[in-house]
Motif scaffolding. Structure first.
Motif, short mmCIF file in Angstrom:
data_model
loop_
_atom_site.label_atom_id
_atom_site.label_comp_id
_atom_site.label_asym_id
_atom_site.label_seq_id
_atom_site.Cartn_x
_atom_site.Cartn_y
_atom_site.Cartn_z
N THR A 170 0.81 -1.22 0.00
CA THR A 170 0.00 0.00 0.00
C THR A 170 0.85 1.27 0.00
O THR A 170 0.33 2.35 -0.26
CB THR A 170 -0.92 0.02 1.23
OG1 THR A 170 -0.13 -0.08 2.42
CG2 THR A 170 -1.91 -1.13 1.19
N THR A 171 2.16 1.13 0.27
CA THR A 171 3.06 2.28 0.32
C THR A 171 3.98 2.27 -0.88
O THR A 171 4.61 1.24 -1.17
CB THR A 171 3.90 2.25 1.61
OG1 THR A 171 3.03 2.19 2.74
CG2 THR A 171 4.77 3.49 1.70
N PRO A 172 4.10 3.36 -1.64
CA PRO A 172 5.00 3.41 -2.80
C PRO A 172 6.43 3.11 -2.40
O PRO A 172 6.88 3.47 -1.30
CB PRO A 172 4.85 4.85 -3.30
CG PRO A 172 3.51 5.31 -2.77
CD PRO A 172 3.34 4.63 -1.45
N GLU A 220 -2.39 8.34 -11.19
CA GLU A 220 -2.82 8.16 -12.58
C GLU A 220 -3.64 6.88 -12.73
O GLU A 220 -4.68 6.87 -13.41
CB GLU A 220 -1.59 8.11 -13.50
CG GLU A 220 -0.78 9.38 -13.54
CD GLU A 220 -1.42 10.45 -14.43
OE1 GLU A 220 -2.56 10.24 -14.90
OE2 GLU A 220 -0.78 11.48 -14.66
N VAL A 221 -3.18 5.80 -12.11
CA VAL A 221 -3.92 4.54 -12.20
C VAL A 221 -5.28 4.66 -11.51
O VAL A 221 -6.30 4.18 -12.00
CB VAL A 221 -3.10 3.38 -11.57
CG1 VAL A 221 -3.92 2.10 -11.53
CG2 VAL A 221 -1.82 3.16 -12.37
N THR A 222 -5.31 5.35 -10.36
CA THR A 222 -6.57 5.56 -9.65
C THR A 222 -7.57 6.33 -10.51
O THR A 222 -8.74 5.96 -10.61
CB THR A 222 -6.32 6.31 -8.33
OG1 THR A 222 -5.45 5.54 -7.50
CG2 THR A 222 -7.63 6.55 -7.60
N ALA A 223 -7.10 7.38 -11.17
CA ALA A 223 -7.98 8.17 -12.04
C ALA A 223 -8.49 7.33 -13.20
O ALA A 223 -9.67 7.42 -13.59
CB ALA A 223 -7.24 9.40 -12.55
N PHE A 224 -7.62 6.50 -13.77
CA PHE A 224 -8.04 5.63 -14.88
C PHE A 224 -9.10 4.63 -14.41
O PHE A 224 -10.11 4.40 -15.08
CB PHE A 224 -6.83 4.91 -15.46
CG PHE A 224 -7.16 4.01 -16.62
CD1 PHE A 224 -7.30 4.52 -17.89
CD2 PHE A 224 -7.32 2.64 -16.43
CE1 PHE A 224 -7.60 3.69 -18.98
CE2 PHE A 224 -7.63 1.80 -17.49
CZ PHE A 224 -7.77 2.34 -18.77
N PHE A 225 -8.86 4.03 -13.25
CA PHE A 225 -9.83 3.09 -12.70
C PHE A 225 -11.17 3.78 -12.44
O PHE A 225 -12.24 3.23 -12.71
CB PHE A 225 -9.29 2.45 -11.42
CG PHE A 225 -8.44 1.23 -11.64
CD1 PHE A 225 -7.44 1.22 -12.60
CD2 PHE A 225 -8.63 0.08 -10.88
CE1 PHE A 225 -6.65 0.08 -12.80
CE2 PHE A 225 -7.87 -1.05 -11.07
CZ PHE A 225 -6.87 -1.05 -12.03
N ASP A 226 -11.10 4.99 -11.89
CA ASP A 226 -12.34 5.73 -11.62
C ASP A 226 -13.11 5.99 -12.91
O ASP A 226 -14.34 5.85 -12.96
CB ASP A 226 -12.02 7.05 -10.92
CG ASP A 226 -11.60 6.87 -9.47
OD1 ASP A 226 -11.86 5.78 -8.91
OD2 ASP A 226 -11.00 7.81 -8.91
N THR A 227 -12.41 6.38 -13.95
CA THR A 227 -13.05 6.68 -15.23
C THR A 227 -13.79 5.47 -15.79
O THR A 227 -14.86 5.61 -16.40
CB THR A 227 -12.00 7.16 -16.25
OG1 THR A 227 -11.40 8.37 -15.77
CG2 THR A 227 -12.63 7.41 -17.61
N ALA A 253 -13.38 0.95 -6.04
CA ALA A 253 -13.43 2.23 -5.35
C ALA A 253 -12.46 2.21 -4.18
O ALA A 253 -12.22 1.17 -3.57
CB ALA A 253 -14.85 2.52 -4.85
N GLY A 254 -11.89 3.39 -3.88
CA GLY A 254 -11.00 3.50 -2.74
C GLY A 254 -9.54 3.43 -3.14
O GLY A 254 -9.19 3.40 -4.32
N PRO A 255 -8.64 3.43 -2.15
CA PRO A 255 -7.20 3.40 -2.41
C PRO A 255 -6.76 2.08 -3.04
O PRO A 255 -7.42 1.05 -2.90
CB PRO A 255 -6.58 3.61 -1.02
CG PRO A 255 -7.63 3.14 -0.06
CD PRO A 255 -8.94 3.48 -0.70
N LEU A 256 -5.60 2.15 -3.70
CA LEU A 256 -5.07 0.97 -4.38
C LEU A 256 -4.06 0.23 -3.51
O LEU A 256 -3.29 0.83 -2.77
CB LEU A 256 -4.36 1.37 -5.67
CG LEU A 256 -5.12 2.14 -6.75
CD1 LEU A 256 -4.19 2.37 -7.94
CD2 LEU A 256 -6.35 1.39 -7.17
#
Length: 365
Positions: A3-5, A30-37, A42-45
């Motif tokens: 969960t931590t980069p 960027e990946v979160t925004a793509f998944f949202d689109t 939903a939520g953190p990755l």
């Protein structure tokens, strides 16, 4: 799952990515925004790397209670045609409609500005990938044999798809496929090596002079082996997904059979860098000849020329393995402490085995 980069391969933001000397593999915002689109969870990755990462890069991504798989090419610069994620996703979409067991493609990103390369997202499957350990659920003598039979059945299923019409007909040009393979890989040797191995030209010349007539056109997986199959996690043995379609094409189906059998592990066979499913050395699994016989029973093809295809498979493998070895020598694979250095002897070994399939005098090589 992480969960931590880690600050190198996975970073949180675009700003952090741009500050690195080498681009990361995942940028979480960027990946979160793509998944949202695309409505993917939903939520953190959270994420975890899947596979050995010799070629394309695969991550398991978790959002809430949902799991996905993100697949992307390695860091650029690399030949685009070798890591075409859009093409790889598309052939799986076409094959899924035909009933071939492949993962469901959920979203494709052609925009290279997101992660630096195109990528796609597919559904996560809970299954078994069999490599060097016999899964307890599939360990009985009956399941070992059923596992082997399922490997052949899945290959027959791929090769039985009609490519004469529809979208698959435009996916490649089967005419001249074998000659193009020999020509293309011959041209790749000099640009990917720092040493002299005369066997490459000798075997390549033999292949070019003895190209067989193709009997059929079919979808080719290109890297068909037991380790690229996912099995259901319980008996009876059943393939639920055929993975890793980056080498797919439309061409001669015996190219797949040649690769499968040339790289197949059986009791007494010489180990090579392509022995990625050593489990079939154990009792109960098909031998190489069993695989060939089972395929012959299902497909109306003359297998007399199969040794040519087996030699082609290992000759090609020696060339792309040499490219990996050269990158290791140049320091471009700093974390590779096993596979890269093993290719100093591994590539000549592949060539020796290719020569055996070709029936060439090893002493003359």
């Amino acid at each position: 799952m992480h969960t931590t980069p880690d600050g190198t391969e996975v970073v949180a933001t675009r700003a952090e990515a741009e500050a690195l000397a080498s681009p990361p593999l995942l940028i979480l915002d960027e990946v979160t925004a793509f998944f949202d689109t695309h409505g993917l969870g939903a939520g953190p990755l959270a994420w975890a790397s899947i596979g050995d990462g010799q070629s394309n890069v695969t991550y398991r991504i978790r959002r809430g209670n949902e799991d996905f798989v993100l697949r992307r090419g390695p860091r650029p610069p690399l030949p685009r045609s070798t890591h075409d994620m859009v093409r790889e996703a598309r052939i799986q979409q076409l094959l899924r409609v035909q009933g071939v067991p492949v993962p469901e493609i959920l979203a494709v990103c052609e925009d290279e500005s997101v992660l630096g390369v195109p990528f796609y997202v597919m559904n996560y499957l809970d299954g078994l990938v069999i490599t060097n350990t016999i899964p307890p659920a599939l360990s009985s003598p009956e399941d070992r044999r059923a596992t082997s039979a399922a490997v052949v059945d899945a290959l027959v299923r791929i090769h039985s798809v009609d490519v004469s019409s529809g979208d698959l007909a435009g996916f490649g040009k089967p005419e001249g496929y074998l000659s193009r393979q020999v020509s293309r890989f011959s041209s790749l040797w000099e640009v990917n090596t720092m040493r002299t191995l005369p066997d490459v030209a000798r075997i390549g010349g033999w292949l070019a002079d003895n190209v067989p007539d193709s009997q059929a056109a079919a979808v080719l997986h290109g890297d068909y082996r037991p380790g690229n199959l996912m099995f259901a996690p319980q008996s009876p043995a059943r393939v639920i997904a055929i993975l890793d379609w980056e080498m797919s094409a439309i061409g001669d189906p015996l190219a797949d059979l040649g690769y499968l059998t040339a790289t197949y592990s059986e009791p007494g066979s010489e180990s090579t860098p392509l022995e990625l499913t050593g489990v079939t050395r154990h009792p109960g699994y098909f031998t190489r000849e069993d695989v060939i016989s089972a395929y012959r029973e299902r497909m109306d093809l003359d297998l007399t020329a199969l040794p040519w295809y087996q030699a082609l498979a290992l000759w090609k493998a020696s060339i792309f393995c040499e490219a990996i070895y050269t990158r290791w020598l140049k320091g471009e694979r700093p974390h590779d402490t096993v596979f890269g250095p093993s290719l100093e002897e591994g590539v000549p070994q592949l060539l020796r085995t290719a020569a055996q399939f070709a029936g060439l005098d090893r002493a003359a090589l």
